[in-house]
Design a protein around this motif. Structure first.
Motif, PDB file in Angstrom:
ATOM      1  N   PRO A 141      25.105   5.476 -20.482  1.00  0.00           N
ATOM      2  CA  PRO A 141      24.964   4.272 -19.700  1.00  0.00           C
ATOM      3  C   PRO A 141      25.373   4.426 -18.277  1.00  0.00           C
ATOM      4  N   MET A 142      26.921   5.022 -18.137  1.00  0.00           N
ATOM      5  CA  MET A 142      27.138   5.113 -16.636  1.00  0.00           C
ATOM      6  C   MET A 142      26.155   6.025 -15.760  1.00  0.00           C
ATOM      7  N   ILE A 143      25.632   7.011 -16.427  1.00  0.00           N
ATOM      8  CA  ILE A 143      24.597   8.084 -15.688  1.00  0.00           C
ATOM      9  C   ILE A 143      23.577   6.944 -15.183  1.00  0.00           C
ATOM     10  N   LYS A 144      22.954   6.324 -16.116  1.00  0.00           N
ATOM     11  CA  LYS A 144      21.825   5.612 -15.771  1.00  0.00           C
ATOM     12  C   LYS A 144      22.157   4.412 -14.771  1.00  0.00           C
ATOM     13  N   ASN A 145      23.304   3.797 -14.866  1.00  0.00           N
ATOM     14  CA  ASN A 145      23.737   2.874 -13.735  1.00  0.00           C
ATOM     15  C   ASN A 145      23.958   3.712 -12.373  1.00  0.00           C
ATOM     16  N   VAL A 146      24.249   4.676 -12.328  1.00  0.00           N
ATOM     17  CA  VAL A 146      24.164   5.588 -11.033  1.00  0.00           C
ATOM     18  C   VAL A 146      22.912   5.896 -10.592  1.00  0.00           C
ATOM     19  N   ILE A 147      21.887   6.108 -11.575  1.00  0.00           N
ATOM     20  CA  ILE A 147      20.444   6.352 -10.994  1.00  0.00           C
ATOM     21  C   ILE A 147      19.770   4.988 -10.688  1.00  0.00           C
ATOM     22  N   ASP A 148      20.171   3.775 -11.284  1.00  0.00           N
ATOM     23  CA  ASP A 148      19.620   2.496 -10.702  1.00  0.00           C
ATOM     24  C   ASP A 148      20.201   2.330  -9.342  1.00  0.00           C
ATOM     25  N   ALA A 149      21.276   2.491  -9.153  1.00  0.00           N
ATOM     26  CA  ALA A 149      21.715   2.334  -7.542  1.00  0.00           C
ATOM     27  C   ALA A 149      21.250   3.417  -6.802  1.00  0.00           C
ATOM     28  N   MET A 150      21.021   4.544  -7.007  1.00  0.00           N
ATOM     29  CA  MET A 150      20.363   5.542  -6.208  1.00  0.00           C
ATOM     30  C   MET A 150      19.155   4.846  -5.782  1.00  0.00           C
ATOM     31  N   ALA A 151      18.453   4.501  -6.771  1.00  0.00           N
ATOM     32  CA  ALA A 151      17.011   3.821  -6.592  1.00  0.00           C
ATOM     33  C   ALA A 151      17.106   2.498  -5.464  1.00  0.00           C
ATOM     34  N   TYR A 152      18.287   1.882  -5.601  1.00  0.00           N
ATOM     35  CA  TYR A 152      18.250   0.633  -4.683  1.00  0.00           C
ATOM     36  C   TYR A 152      18.472   1.369  -3.087  1.00  0.00           C
ATOM     37  N   THR A 153      18.834   2.437  -3.222  1.00  0.00           N
ATOM     38  CA  THR A 153      19.393   2.938  -1.736  1.00  0.00           C
ATOM     39  C   THR A 153      18.234   3.957  -1.408  1.00  0.00           C
ATOM     40  N   GLU A 197       0.931  -1.440  -0.066  1.00  0.00           N
ATOM     41  CA  GLU A 197      -0.004   0.033   0.136  1.00  0.00           C
ATOM     42  C   GLU A 197       1.029   1.294  -0.029  1.00  0.00           C
ATOM     43  N   ALA A 198       0.433   2.225  -0.948  1.00  0.00           N
ATOM     44  CA  ALA A 198       1.246   3.456  -0.950  1.00  0.00           C
ATOM     45  C   ALA A 198       0.318   4.607  -1.010  1.00  0.00           C
ATOM     46  N   GLN A 199       0.667   5.848  -0.862  1.00  0.00           N
ATOM     47  CA  GLN A 199      -0.401   6.980  -1.341  1.00  0.00           C
ATOM     48  C   GLN A 199       0.065   7.445  -2.783  1.00  0.00           C
ATOM     49  N   THR A 200       1.321   7.120  -3.117  1.00  0.00           N
ATOM     50  CA  THR A 200       1.609   7.487  -4.544  1.00  0.00           C
ATOM     51  C   THR A 200       2.500   6.386  -5.015  1.00  0.00           C
ATOM     52  N   VAL A 201       2.647   6.495  -6.475  1.00  0.00           N
ATOM     53  CA  VAL A 201       3.242   5.256  -7.062  1.00  0.00           C
ATOM     54  C   VAL A 201       4.648   5.271  -6.866  1.00  0.00           C
ATOM     55  N   TYR A 202       5.379   6.358  -6.384  1.00  0.00           N
ATOM     56  CA  TYR A 202       6.820   6.508  -5.856  1.00  0.00           C
ATOM     57  C   TYR A 202       7.018   5.864  -4.724  1.00  0.00           C
ATOM     58  N   GLY A 203       5.950   5.824  -3.643  1.00  0.00           N
ATOM     59  CA  GLY A 203       6.169   4.870  -2.313  1.00  0.00           C
ATOM     60  C   GLY A 203       6.174   3.555  -2.673  1.00  0.00           C
ATOM     61  N   ALA A 204       5.225   3.133  -3.731  1.00  0.00           N
ATOM     62  CA  ALA A 204       5.068   1.875  -4.107  1.00  0.00           C
ATOM     63  C   ALA A 204       6.690   1.347  -4.698  1.00  0.00           C
ATOM     64  N   LEU A 205       7.229   2.322  -5.300  1.00  0.00           N
ATOM     65  CA  LEU A 205       8.265   1.694  -5.914  1.00  0.00           C
ATOM     66  C   LEU A 205       9.524   1.585  -4.673  1.00  0.00           C
ATOM     67  N   HIS A 206       9.464   2.274  -3.751  1.00  0.00           N
ATOM     68  CA  HIS A 206      10.329   2.218  -2.745  1.00  0.00           C
ATOM     69  C   HIS A 206      10.062   0.747  -2.068  1.00  0.00           C
ATOM     70  N   GLY A 207       8.683   0.366  -1.855  1.00  0.00           N
ATOM     71  CA  GLY A 207       8.414  -0.591  -1.366  1.00  0.00           C
ATOM     72  C   GLY A 207       8.893  -1.923  -2.068  1.00  0.00           C
ATOM     73  N   LEU A 208       8.865  -1.809  -3.341  1.00  0.00           N
ATOM     74  CA  LEU A 208       9.360  -2.748  -3.980  1.00  0.00           C
ATOM     75  C   LEU A 208      10.772  -3.035  -3.961  1.00  0.00           C
ATOM     76  N   GLN A 209      11.611  -1.804  -3.852  1.00  0.00           N
ATOM     77  CA  GLN A 209      13.035  -2.021  -3.481  1.00  0.00           C
ATOM     78  C   GLN A 209      13.190  -2.809  -2.129  1.00  0.00           C
ATOM     79  N   THR A 210      12.343  -2.668  -1.225  1.00  0.00           N
ATOM     80  CA  THR A 210      12.621  -3.208   0.191  1.00  0.00           C
ATOM     81  C   THR A 210      11.951  -4.857  -0.262  1.00  0.00           C
ATOM     82  N   PHE A 211      11.332  -5.170  -0.722  1.00  0.00           N
ATOM     83  CA  PHE A 211      10.689  -6.276  -1.214  1.00  0.00           C
ATOM     84  C   PHE A 211      11.778  -7.153  -1.751  1.00  0.00           C
ATOM     85  N   SER A 212      12.422  -6.538  -2.762  1.00  0.00           N
ATOM     86  CA  SER A 212      13.669  -7.314  -3.317  1.00  0.00           C
ATOM     87  C   SER A 212      14.541  -7.695  -2.456  1.00  0.00           C
ATOM     88  N   GLN A 213      14.857  -6.964  -1.497  1.00  0.00           N
ATOM     89  CA  GLN A 213      15.925  -7.388  -0.518  1.00  0.00           C
ATOM     90  C   GLN A 213      15.393  -8.640   0.406  1.00  0.00           C
TER      91      GLN A 213
END
Length: 521
Positions: A185-197, A126-142
């Protein structure tokens, strides 16, 4: 929904759930509230997303697809299930708001529930916004682990209930593409890792003294200041970065650093220099200077949709203005000395940014020199050291903390422990003033950083700061030794996901000491 809630109530009543100590589980950053049980589930091969969310932009669907990719990236999942193991059939996501606009201060909270029993068993997010849901998916992945016996993905310690939200709304990482060009591609890699954290602002320090790699349609000769014709970003490239980041819940803060740090502007337009022999700061006496700034910010407003734009303003040496005859004459006519002209330049540039709908971020020198005259829509970006945030919020302005002694990633002698322990609210006790510290940012300056070493210089130290910015203060460890094992585990997880995060055992981007397990480096 009703059935899942009742199931959890029963499980809690039976005593299967235990409140977890901060250092008792391998989640990073640590959520606000975590409880868990003792049972294991496996992910069905048909693990699916169920939701009534309209998802017009495909953000949730793409986020779910990335979730599956990262949990399956470390090993080939080719096993079959035998026996009585229970299957987790999918994830049911409820997003309250249909607005998928990404802006500063949006609700990033979520609640993740994974039951241990039921028929069928679905996780619930459950999340108020889709971006909260994305954070939930990151936690779920761990919570997902590969079983080397069954060759399938499992979730251990079910049932889980995780309730989470960030401590600060601004959790940033600066990259510098002027000192060294960073490929897309390197900037995108950095963005991906930012999302993980769970970092959520990419501060793109695009241009500086050394190079101007970005296309500016209003003034197309500006990118003549790039290092080479291939080390450039088109407008379409910039849009791609913004959209790539936005789909991961990350805003892009664009910066033009003026009036200093701008020598490269004059490669295409030499009249921006005070003279050929004295090339920066930008010529304060030339109206063309401000027309160019206006053109850049006009073009920015079509690409960079974040509420804020960064206008720099640091390390301004006004001597070029006071020794160049035509600028000196202008100063005399205006009744200004060098420091007053610096103030005039910054405030005029702020007005231009405001006219394009932006609020402003400036480096702290602008506050230190003429803080009371800054626009009330200014966010002061601390970098020189501690104590500045106190003064900024006492003056009623907002602040971002990046003190260089603790949160500059190019300082290779700064350890992850120092990154972890750096507290943005140090000596700020008034609740109203605390709210004016909107967050913090770690800075990856690029003098000695290119595509070959950026990831191992950023990670895992930036992840240490990310927990400081996300996790409630009372849940943060008072001694970084207590989180060493958990951060080591996360660093190995980053490696498994293709992120070149360096070992913890040493400051900066150290190499592994000797043969051994990832978890002990």
């Amino acid at each position: 929904m009703e059935k899942i809630i009742r199931t959890f109530s029963l499980v809690i009543f039976l005593g299967f759930i235990t409140v977890v100590a901060v250092d008792g589980i391998n989640l990073w950053p640590m959520p606000k509230s975590v409880s868990y049980g003792s049972l294991s589930l496996y992910l069905s091969k048909e693990f699916e997303l169920r939701t009534d969310y309209k998802d017009a932009s495909g953000i949730l669907k793409e986020g779910f697809s990335r979730f599956l990719d990262v949990i399956e990236s470390a090993h080939v999942v080719d096993g079959t299930v035998t026996g009585q193991a229970a299957a987790l059939e999918g994830l049911h996501v409820v997003v309250s708001s249909s607005d998928d606009g990404l802006q500063f201060g949006i609700d990033e909270s979520y609640k993740l529930s994974i039951p241990a029993t039921g028929s069928p068993i679905y996780a619930h997010l459950e999340a108020q916004t889709v971006y909260g849901a994305l954070h939930g998916l990151q936690t779920f992945s761990q919570l997902c682990h590969f079983n080397f016996t069954t060759r399938i993905i499992e979730v251990h310690r079910a049932p889980w209930v995780i309730i989470d939200r960030p401590r600060f709304s601004y959790r940033g990482l600066l990259i510098d593409t002027s000192r060294h060009y960073q490929p897309l591609p390197m900037i995108k890699n950095v963005i991906d890792a930012m999302a993980y954290t769970k970092l959520n602002v990419l501060h793109w320090h695009i241009v500086d003294t050394e190079s101007f790699p970005l296309e500016i349609p209003s003034y197309p000769k500006l990118w003549n200041g790039a290092y080479s014709v291939s080390e450039r970003y088109t407008t379409a490239d910039a849009i791609e970065i913004v959209q790539y980041a936005q789909k991961r819940g990350i805003n892009v803060l664009a910066e033009i650093d003026v009036p200093g740090h701008a020598l490269s502007w004059g490669i295409g337009y030499p009249s921006l220099w005070p003279s050929l022999d004295c090339q920066q700061p930008l010529d304060v006496s030339n109206e063309f200077t401000f027309k160019v700034i206006d053109g850049i910010l006009s073009d920015f407003s079509k690409v960079f949709k974040f509420r804020f734009v960064h206008l720099g303003g640091d390390e301004v040496d006004t001597s070029c203005w006071t020794v160049t005859p035509h600028v000196k004459k202008w100063l005399t006519k205006q009744g200004l000395n060098g420091s007053q002209a610096y103030e005039y330049f910054v405030l005029r540039t702020q007005k231009i940014a405001l006219s394009h709908g932006y609020e402003i971020v400036n480096w702290e020198e602008t506050f230190n020199n003429f803080g009371s005259k800054l626009s009330p829509k200014t966010v002061v970006h601390n970098w020189l050291g501690g104590g500045v945030a106190q003064k900024v919020v006492a003056a009623g302005l907002r602040c971002i903390v990046s003190n260089q002694d603790k949160w500059y990633l190019d300082h290779l002698d700064t350890s992850w422990q120092q990154f972890y322990m750096n507290e943005p609210l140090t000596n700020i006790t008034n609740p109203k003033q605390q709210k004016l510290v909107i967050g913090g940012e770690v800075c990856m300056w690029g003098e000695h950083i290119d595509g070959s070493d950026i990831e191992q210089t950023i990670w895992p130290r930036a992840a240490a700061a990310a927990e400081r910015l996300w996790t409630p203060f009372e849940k943060l460890a008072k001694d970084p030794k207590k989180v060493t094992g958990r951060l080591a585990h996360f660093r190995c997880l980053l490696n498994q996901r293709g992120v070149a995060a360096a070992p913890l055992a040493g400051p900066g981007r150290v190499a592994p000491d000797e043969p051994g397990s990832c978890y002990r480096q």
